[in-house]
Design a protein around this motif. Structure first.
Motif, PDB file in Angstrom:
ATOM      1  N   LYS A   1       0.817  -1.220   0.000  1.00 37.56           N
ATOM      2  CA  LYS A   1       0.000   0.000   0.000  1.00 37.56           C
ATOM      3  C   LYS A   1       0.848   1.267   0.000  1.00 37.56           C
ATOM      4  N   GLN A   2       1.993   1.178  -0.673  1.00 31.35           N
ATOM      5  CA  GLN A   2       2.842   2.338  -0.886  1.00 31.35           C
ATOM      6  C   GLN A   2       2.701   2.799  -2.337  1.00 31.35           C
ATOM      7  N   THR A   3       2.810   4.093  -2.535  1.00 27.30           N
ATOM      8  CA  THR A   3       2.696   4.665  -3.872  1.00 27.30           C
ATOM      9  C   THR A   3       4.048   5.216  -4.296  1.00 27.30           C
ATOM     10  N   VAL A   4       4.500   4.816  -5.473  1.00 28.40           N
ATOM     11  CA  VAL A   4       5.769   5.282  -6.033  1.00 28.40           C
ATOM     12  C   VAL A   4       5.457   6.119  -7.267  1.00 28.40           C
ATOM     13  N   ILE A   5       5.960   7.342  -7.292  1.00 24.44           N
ATOM     14  CA  ILE A   5       5.668   8.241  -8.403  1.00 24.44           C
ATOM     15  C   ILE A   5       6.974   8.784  -8.969  1.00 24.44           C
ATOM     16  N   ASN A   6       7.226   8.483 -10.231  1.00 19.71           N
ATOM     17  CA  ASN A   6       8.303   9.154 -10.966  1.00 19.71           C
ATOM     18  C   ASN A   6       7.687  10.370 -11.643  1.00 19.71           C
ATOM     19  N   VAL A   7       8.190  11.557 -11.307  1.00 18.10           N
ATOM     20  CA  VAL A   7       7.517  12.786 -11.730  1.00 18.10           C
ATOM     21  C   VAL A   7       7.941  13.270 -13.110  1.00 18.10           C
ATOM     22  N   GLY A   8       8.879  12.567 -13.756  1.00 14.77           N
ATOM     23  CA  GLY A   8       9.328  12.994 -15.079  1.00 14.77           C
ATOM     24  C   GLY A   8      10.331  14.127 -14.992  1.00 14.77           C
TER      25      GLY A   8
ATOM     26  N   ILE B   1      -3.681  16.446  -1.655  1.00 14.77           N
ATOM     27  CA  ILE B   1      -3.898  15.699  -0.415  1.00 14.77           C
ATOM     28  C   ILE B   1      -5.061  16.318   0.358  1.00 14.77           C
ATOM     29  N   ASN B   2      -5.990  15.449   0.775  1.00  8.22           N
ATOM     30  CA  ASN B   2      -7.154  15.918   1.530  1.00  8.22           C
ATOM     31  C   ASN B   2      -7.507  14.880   2.592  1.00  8.22           C
ATOM     32  N   LYS B   3      -7.251  15.238   3.849  1.00  4.80           N
ATOM     33  CA  LYS B   3      -7.594  14.381   4.986  1.00  4.80           C
ATOM     34  C   LYS B   3      -6.987  12.984   4.861  1.00  4.80           C
ATOM     35  N   GLY B   4      -5.708  12.940   4.459  1.00  6.34           N
ATOM     36  CA  GLY B   4      -5.005  11.671   4.377  1.00  6.34           C
ATOM     37  C   GLY B   4      -5.208  10.905   3.097  1.00  6.34           C
ATOM     38  N   GLN B   5      -6.122  11.352   2.245  1.00 12.56           N
ATOM     39  CA  GLN B   5      -6.327  10.757   0.930  1.00 12.56           C
ATOM     40  C   GLN B   5      -5.616  11.640  -0.105  1.00 12.56           C
ATOM     41  N   PHE B   6      -5.197  11.034  -1.203  1.00 10.04           N
ATOM     42  CA  PHE B   6      -4.477  11.846  -2.176  1.00 10.04           C
ATOM     43  C   PHE B   6      -4.735  11.359  -3.612  1.00 10.04           C
ATOM     44  N   GLU B   7      -4.595  12.301  -4.521  1.00 12.94           N
ATOM     45  CA  GLU B   7      -4.648  12.031  -5.956  1.00 12.94           C
ATOM     46  C   GLU B   7      -3.377  12.588  -6.585  1.00 12.94           C
ATOM     47  N   VAL B   8      -2.937  11.948  -7.654  1.00 10.11           N
ATOM     48  CA  VAL B   8      -1.717  12.370  -8.340  1.00 10.11           C
ATOM     49  C   VAL B   8      -2.004  12.534  -9.821  1.00 10.11           C
ATOM     50  N   LYS B   9      -1.464  13.595 -10.398  1.00 10.62           N
ATOM     51  CA  LYS B   9      -1.524  13.755 -11.847  1.00 10.62           C
ATOM     52  C   LYS B   9      -0.196  14.316 -12.344  1.00 10.62           C
TER      53      LYS B   9
END
Length: 248
Positions: A175-182, A201-209
């Motif tokens: 349940k870890q998220t790995v993001i290569n940002v370019g 990030i909102n209340k411990g939840q997050f979205e990435v784009k």
């Protein structure tokens, strides 16, 4: 909270300026920078100045990239080893080390190699290549087991990296998220657009784009070509159309 994550600027002021303007439009509250500020780019010293100014004026967190370390500690042995693998990059490093002031080298030398940051209860790890090495590649389409092995030393919820100049992301079985940002300044892509990531990030939840940003690539290419070290023309052409990770 919206956080912009940039990496691999490589001395490209035009790309950095366009990305900073996009970050402003996105109303990001923080900026994380994952290193590789200057090497082999059109305007390395000017880029370092801009980054240092951001560090003084914004909520800005930065770590050291592998090429930042190389510029800071460049010597004949390093140049010899690099020349065996890629002569053009060795020429670029030699030129950078000769033209970047010692005071800027000290700045690059003293950047932390990684950093743990807490945001709204989330543990975020900033690295350049991977948690293991600043020049380890995290590419798209790797086996999930390999990614999990690379990050097994950290319990961070989100691991942010760059280095490869290719954006990607993974959700692991831990349940870890790995993001290569370019890459902002030298995207490894046939489309010459600067790339960075936004984490909302909102209340411990997050979205990435990932955001792709148009910039004045032709001016950047011309400035790099004018640096006149051997192979600068090939690096300049890669800003317009990158068909390989490194020039040949």
């Amino acid at each position: 909270m919206k956080i912009a994550v940039i990496s691999d600027i490589h001395g490209n002021v035009q790309a950095l300026s366009a990305v900073l303007e996009d970050i402003k439009k996105e109303n990001c509250e923080k900026i994380f920078c994952l290193g590789d500020i200057a090497m082999a780019g059109p305007e390395p010293a000017k880029t370092i100045d801009i980054i240092r100014d951001l560090n003084n004026t914004l909520d800005f967190t930065i770590i050291q990239g592998n090429t930042d370390e190389m510029i800071a500690n460049c010597d004949n042995q390093m140049l010899h080893v690099l020349a065996q693998a890629n002569p053009i990059m060795a020429n670029a490093l030699e030129s950078d080390a000769a033209t970047i002031p010692d005071e800027q080298k000290d700045y690059l030398r003293n950047l932390p190699p990684s950093k743990n940051v807490g945001v709204e209860g989330l543990k975020i790890l900033l690295v350049h290549g991977s948690p293991r090495k600043n020049n380890e590649n995290i590419f798209p389409n790797m086996k999930l087991e390999e990614i999990e092995e690379i990050i097994e030393s950290t319990d961070a919820d989100i691991i942010l990296c760059g280095h490869t100049h290719v954006p990607c992301g993974y959700q692991t079985n831990t349940k870890q998220t790995v993001i290569n940002v370019g890459s902002v300044g030298r995207p490894f892509s046939e489309t010459p657009k600067a790339c960075y990531a936004i984490i909302n990030i909102n209340k411990g939840q997050f979205e990435v784009k990932h955001n792709l940003v148009d910039y004045d690539v032709h001016t950047a290419s011309e400035l790099l070509n004018k640096r006149n070290f051997k192979g600068a023309d090939k690096l300049a052409q890669m800003l317009i159309h990158a068909t390989s990770r490194y020039p040949q």
